[in-house]
Design a protein around this motif. Sequence first.
Motif, PDB file in Angstrom:
ATOM      1  N   TYR A 142       1.159   4.415   5.798  1.00 53.49           N
ATOM      2  CA  TYR A 142       0.886   5.795   5.406  1.00 53.49           C
ATOM      3  C   TYR A 142       2.124   6.643   5.670  1.00 53.49           C
ATOM      4  O   TYR A 142       2.812   6.443   6.672  1.00 53.49           O
ATOM      5  N   ASP A 143       2.401   7.564   4.788  1.00 55.64           N
ATOM      6  CA  ASP A 143       3.462   8.540   5.019  1.00 55.64           C
ATOM      7  C   ASP A 143       2.925   9.540   6.057  1.00 55.64           C
ATOM      8  O   ASP A 143       2.146  10.424   5.719  1.00 55.64           O
ATOM      9  N   GLU A 144       3.362   9.369   7.306  1.00 49.57           N
ATOM     10  CA  GLU A 144       2.695  10.107   8.373  1.00 49.57           C
ATOM     11  C   GLU A 144       2.873  11.616   8.276  1.00 49.57           C
ATOM     12  O   GLU A 144       1.968  12.372   8.620  1.00 49.57           O
ATOM     13  N   PHE A 145       4.027  12.073   7.796  1.00 50.50           N
ATOM     14  CA  PHE A 145       4.229  13.519   7.751  1.00 50.50           C
ATOM     15  C   PHE A 145       3.557  14.149   6.527  1.00 50.50           C
ATOM     16  O   PHE A 145       3.267  15.335   6.524  1.00 50.50           O
TER      17      PHE A 145
ATOM     18  N   TYR B 114       0.836  -1.203   0.000  1.00 54.27           N
ATOM     19  CA  TYR B 114       0.000   0.000   0.000  1.00 54.27           C
ATOM     20  C   TYR B 114       0.868   1.249   0.000  1.00 54.27           C
ATOM     21  O   TYR B 114       0.630   2.194  -0.764  1.00 54.27           O
ATOM     22  N   ARG B 115       1.882   1.247   0.843  1.00 56.20           N
ATOM     23  CA  ARG B 115       2.762   2.420   0.919  1.00 56.20           C
ATOM     24  C   ARG B 115       3.481   2.649  -0.403  1.00 56.20           C
ATOM     25  O   ARG B 115       3.557   3.782  -0.898  1.00 56.20           O
ATOM     26  N   VAL B 116       3.988   1.593  -1.002  1.00 48.79           N
ATOM     27  CA  VAL B 116       4.701   1.709  -2.277  1.00 48.79           C
ATOM     28  C   VAL B 116       3.773   2.241  -3.370  1.00 48.79           C
ATOM     29  O   VAL B 116       4.173   3.056  -4.209  1.00 48.79           O
ATOM     30  N   ALA B 117       2.523   1.794  -3.358  1.00 42.06           N
ATOM     31  CA  ALA B 117       1.578   2.159  -4.414  1.00 42.06           C
ATOM     32  C   ALA B 117       1.002   3.556  -4.259  1.00 42.06           C
ATOM     33  O   ALA B 117       0.578   4.165  -5.247  1.00 42.06           O
ATOM     34  N   THR B 118       0.967   4.085  -3.038  1.00 39.57           N
ATOM     35  CA  THR B 118       0.231   5.326  -2.800  1.00 39.57           C
ATOM     36  C   THR B 118       1.100   6.536  -2.493  1.00 39.57           C
ATOM     37  O   THR B 118       0.588   7.664  -2.479  1.00 39.57           O
ATOM     38  N   SER B 119       2.382   6.336  -2.217  1.00 39.18           N
ATOM     39  CA  SER B 119       3.223   7.485  -1.903  1.00 39.18           C
ATOM     40  C   SER B 119       4.682   7.153  -2.168  1.00 39.18           C
ATOM     41  O   SER B 119       5.052   5.985  -2.299  1.00 39.18           O
TER      42      SER B 119
ATOM     43  N   LEU C 106      -1.181  11.339   9.509  1.00 36.18           N
ATOM     44  CA  LEU C 106      -1.637  10.155  10.232  1.00 36.18           C
ATOM     45  C   LEU C 106      -0.469   9.564  11.014  1.00 36.18           C
ATOM     46  O   LEU C 106       0.495   9.074  10.427  1.00 36.18           O
ATOM     47  N   PHE C 107      -0.552   9.592  12.312  1.00 31.85           N
ATOM     48  CA  PHE C 107       0.499   9.124  13.206  1.00 31.85           C
ATOM     49  C   PHE C 107       0.619   7.604  13.098  1.00 31.85           C
ATOM     50  O   PHE C 107      -0.362   6.877  13.308  1.00 31.85           O
ATOM     51  N   HIS C 108       1.816   7.092  12.792  1.00 31.96           N
ATOM     52  CA  HIS C 108       1.932   5.653  12.522  1.00 31.96           C
ATOM     53  C   HIS C 108       1.590   4.805  13.742  1.00 31.96           C
ATOM     54  O   HIS C 108       1.056   3.699  13.608  1.00 31.96           O
ATOM     55  N   ALA C 109       1.877   5.301  14.940  1.00 33.07           N
ATOM     56  CA  ALA C 109       1.508   4.544  16.136  1.00 33.07           C
ATOM     57  C   ALA C 109      -0.013   4.415  16.255  1.00 33.07           C
ATOM     58  O   ALA C 109      -0.536   3.353  16.617  1.00 33.07           O
TER      59      ALA C 109
END
Length: 207
Positions: free
Chosen positions: A72-75, A20-25, A79-82
Amino acid sequence: MKLYPDIQTAEQIWKEGYNYRVATSEFKNKEEYIFHTKGVAEAASQLAAKTPYLNTEKAYVLGLLHDYGKKYDEFATGLFHAQTGYEYFLENNYPDVARICLSHGFPCADFHDSDYTCYSVRWLNWAREKLKNYVYDDYDRLIQLCDLFFEGMSKVCFEKRFEGIARRYNLNAETQKLQKIWAYKNKQYFDKLCGEDVYNILNIEDI
């Protein structure tokens, strides 16, 4: 009922988050993410095997999924990864993993905002509210410790890891000192619990 997934399911969840991370950001440090999360999982399992009561499968799963919220790229997203990891695993009935997503980044539950200047006050207030309901157990401590042994693409002693953390998050000298004291005490705890220096178990060169 198990409060964490089995290894096969955990690896599927890990892969879903990574893809998901690779595909979206943009994911500049994807190799480091792979090395870090899998490294923490393996180290946690190795140390658990040396203790009289910690479960190696559970240790591996918690280590593998502790940073799941970084799907998710939190910054970029705010969205806070924790928090995202915590909420995901609670919704999916894996509360043991949820608590690790939260606790791994806060070795001291009574932290000050000045200890985490890179995090928003909103994130810190959320974490503080959740942590007040927890008493850390040895799985929390184990993942907190193993999280400190992987910096970039290297397995390192926690002192080396702190050098990288301090640069990335601009930690002040007092915060660095306090976190090193905590890490040293936690390492001593697991040295005793494992009956051997954890650096020897994990083939980590001390400085």
